[in-house]
Scaffold this motif. Structure first.
Motif, PDB file in Angstrom:
ATOM      1  N   UNK A   1       0.839  -1.194   0.000  1.00  0.00           N
ATOM      2  CA  UNK A   1       0.000   0.000   0.000  1.00  0.00           C
ATOM      3  C   UNK A   1       0.879   1.251   0.000  1.00  0.00           C
ATOM      4  N   UNK A   2       1.978   1.185   0.720  1.00  0.00           N
ATOM      5  CA  UNK A   2       2.902   2.319   0.775  1.00  0.00           C
ATOM      6  C   UNK A   2       3.452   2.667  -0.587  1.00  0.00           C
ATOM      7  N   UNK A   3       3.809   1.659  -1.353  1.00  0.00           N
ATOM      8  CA  UNK A   3       4.315   1.904  -2.712  1.00  0.00           C
ATOM      9  C   UNK A   3       3.245   2.561  -3.586  1.00  0.00           C
ATOM     10  N   UNK A   4       2.022   2.061  -3.495  1.00  0.00           N
ATOM     11  CA  UNK A   4       0.934   2.622  -4.302  1.00  0.00           C
ATOM     12  C   UNK A   4       0.661   4.073  -3.912  1.00  0.00           C
ATOM     13  N   UNK A   5       0.589   4.336  -2.609  1.00  0.00           N
ATOM     14  CA  UNK A   5       0.320   5.700  -2.156  1.00  0.00           C
ATOM     15  C   UNK A   5       1.492   6.636  -2.420  1.00  0.00           C
ATOM     16  N   UNK A   6       2.718   6.122  -2.317  1.00  0.00           N
ATOM     17  CA  UNK A   6       3.894   6.940  -2.631  1.00  0.00           C
ATOM     18  C   UNK A   6       3.888   7.340  -4.097  1.00  0.00           C
ATOM     19  N   UNK A   7       3.459   6.431  -4.959  1.00  0.00           N
ATOM     20  CA  UNK A   7       3.375   6.743  -6.389  1.00  0.00           C
ATOM     21  C   UNK A   7       2.310   7.803  -6.650  1.00  0.00           C
ATOM     22  N   UNK A   8       1.175   7.699  -5.982  1.00  0.00           N
ATOM     23  CA  UNK A   8       0.130   8.720  -6.122  1.00  0.00           C
ATOM     24  C   UNK A   8       0.672  10.064  -5.636  1.00  0.00           C
TER      25      UNK A   8
ATOM     26  N   UNK B   1       3.786  11.075  -5.483  1.00  0.00           N
ATOM     27  CA  UNK B   1       4.786  11.562  -6.431  1.00  0.00           C
ATOM     28  C   UNK B   1       4.116  12.214  -7.637  1.00  0.00           C
ATOM     29  N   UNK B   2       3.062  11.579  -8.132  1.00  0.00           N
ATOM     30  CA  UNK B   2       2.361  12.104  -9.302  1.00  0.00           C
ATOM     31  C   UNK B   2       1.627  13.403  -8.994  1.00  0.00           C
ATOM     32  N   UNK B   3       1.068  13.528  -7.791  1.00  0.00           N
ATOM     33  CA  UNK B   3       0.414  14.782  -7.396  1.00  0.00           C
ATOM     34  C   UNK B   3       1.450  15.893  -7.318  1.00  0.00           C
ATOM     35  N   UNK B   4       2.533  15.645  -6.583  1.00  0.00           N
ATOM     36  CA  UNK B   4       3.560  16.671  -6.391  1.00  0.00           C
ATOM     37  C   UNK B   4       4.270  17.015  -7.694  1.00  0.00           C
ATOM     38  N   UNK B   5       4.306  16.071  -8.618  1.00  0.00           N
ATOM     39  CA  UNK B   5       4.925  16.314  -9.921  1.00  0.00           C
ATOM     40  C   UNK B   5       3.975  16.937 -10.935  1.00  0.00           C
ATOM     41  N   UNK B   6       2.736  17.176 -10.516  1.00  0.00           N
ATOM     42  CA  UNK B   6       1.762  17.786 -11.405  1.00  0.00           C
ATOM     43  C   UNK B   6       1.184  16.845 -12.450  1.00  0.00           C
ATOM     44  N   UNK B   7       1.412  15.552 -12.298  1.00  0.00           N
ATOM     45  CA  UNK B   7       0.927  14.566 -13.270  1.00  0.00           C
ATOM     46  C   UNK B   7      -0.474  14.052 -12.947  1.00  0.00           C
ATOM     47  N   UNK B   8      -0.943  14.307 -11.734  1.00  0.00           N
ATOM     48  CA  UNK B   8      -2.223  13.763 -11.299  1.00  0.00           C
ATOM     49  C   UNK B   8      -2.963  14.862 -10.549  1.00  0.00           C
TER      50      UNK B   8
ATOM     51  N   UNK C   1      -7.266  16.642  -9.718  1.00  0.00           N
ATOM     52  CA  UNK C   1      -8.718  16.565  -9.812  1.00  0.00           C
ATOM     53  C   UNK C   1      -9.288  15.233  -9.404  1.00  0.00           C
ATOM     54  N   UNK C   2     -10.327  14.801 -10.126  1.00  0.00           N
ATOM     55  CA  UNK C   2     -11.027  13.565  -9.786  1.00  0.00           C
ATOM     56  C   UNK C   2     -10.135  12.321  -9.857  1.00  0.00           C
ATOM     57  N   UNK C   3      -9.083  12.389 -10.653  1.00  0.00           N
ATOM     58  CA  UNK C   3      -8.177  11.234 -10.769  1.00  0.00           C
ATOM     59  C   UNK C   3      -7.496  10.940  -9.436  1.00  0.00           C
ATOM     60  N   UNK C   4      -7.201  11.981  -8.643  1.00  0.00           N
ATOM     61  CA  UNK C   4      -6.603  11.753  -7.324  1.00  0.00           C
ATOM     62  C   UNK C   4      -7.554  10.907  -6.499  1.00  0.00           C
ATOM     63  N   UNK C   5      -8.800  11.296  -6.497  1.00  0.00           N
ATOM     64  CA  UNK C   5      -9.808  10.583  -5.722  1.00  0.00           C
ATOM     65  C   UNK C   5      -9.921   9.131  -6.190  1.00  0.00           C
ATOM     66  N   UNK C   6      -9.955   8.912  -7.482  1.00  0.00           N
ATOM     67  CA  UNK C   6     -10.048   7.557  -8.021  1.00  0.00           C
ATOM     68  C   UNK C   6      -8.867   6.700  -7.576  1.00  0.00           C
TER      69      UNK C   6
ATOM     70  N   UNK D   1      -5.543   9.662   3.525  1.00  0.00           N
ATOM     71  CA  UNK D   1      -6.074  10.994   3.808  1.00  0.00           C
ATOM     72  C   UNK D   1      -5.020  12.066   3.526  1.00  0.00           C
ATOM     73  N   UNK D   2      -3.793  11.780   3.897  1.00  0.00           N
ATOM     74  CA  UNK D   2      -2.692  12.710   3.633  1.00  0.00           C
ATOM     75  C   UNK D   2      -2.536  12.939   2.128  1.00  0.00           C
ATOM     76  N   UNK D   3      -2.483  11.864   1.362  1.00  0.00           N
ATOM     77  CA  UNK D   3      -2.306  11.968  -0.090  1.00  0.00           C
ATOM     78  C   UNK D   3      -3.505  12.691  -0.713  1.00  0.00           C
ATOM     79  N   UNK D   4      -4.699  12.348  -0.268  1.00  0.00           N
ATOM     80  CA  UNK D   4      -5.889  13.026  -0.783  1.00  0.00           C
ATOM     81  C   UNK D   4      -5.837  14.518  -0.453  1.00  0.00           C
ATOM     82  N   UNK D   5      -5.381  14.838   0.747  1.00  0.00           N
ATOM     83  CA  UNK D   5      -5.231  16.239   1.138  1.00  0.00           C
ATOM     84  C   UNK D   5      -4.245  16.975   0.247  1.00  0.00           C
ATOM     85  N   UNK D   6      -3.169  16.296  -0.139  1.00  0.00           N
ATOM     86  CA  UNK D   6      -2.207  16.914  -1.063  1.00  0.00           C
ATOM     87  C   UNK D   6      -2.883  17.268  -2.385  1.00  0.00           C
TER      88      UNK D   6
END
Length: 142
Positions: A14-21, A23-30, A32-37, A83-88
């Protein structure tokens, strides 16, 4: 010991999956609604619901990760990190109220997890608490 090994493997996955999400948020690759998905997809693996976590009272939030009275480290960490990643993602979209809500709940869960974090190798939980406190201060100032 087999249960602890299973917990550690699940947390790592789960950590790897959330770390990837993250990374993509902070990198501007992800955004809006895709974050939630993406966050919802990660939570399905442990039977948790982001909507419920965002709406729950503090007591209900605690029941989500400690239904037997004892904090389940897997559920606590996955929900807190989600929750942290979603908050980001919300913060990146300028949704400060939603970001604050997610960060406050994540901080509460990391605080509940802290006493057992070292045993499960979740030493980053303390660092995450500090980061969340800084993000919450920043949101309050901005």
């Amino acid at each position: 010991m087999p249960q602890r090994d299973f917990i550690l493997r699940l947390i790592e996955e789960m950590g790897r999956a959330l770390a990837e999400i993250r990374r993509r948020i902070l990198g501007g690759e992800l955004s809006g609604p895709r974050v939630r998905e993406e966050v919802d997809r990660a939570l399905v693996g442990v039977g948790l619901d982001l909507d419920l976590a965002l709406r729950a009272s503090p007591e209900t939030l605690e029941l989500m990760i400690a239904s037997t009275g004892e904090v389940d480290p897997t559920r606590a960490w996955v929900l807190a990190e989600s929750l942290y990643v979603y908050g980001l993602g919300a913060e990146a979209e300028g949704q400060t109220h939603l970001a604050r809500t997610a960060f406050e709940r994540a901080h509460r869960l990391f605080t509940l997890l802290a006493p057992s974090a070292a045993f499960y190798g979740l030493v980053e939980a303390e660092g995450r608490q500090e980061e969340l406190e800084e993000r919450l201060r920043s949101l309050a100032d901005g």
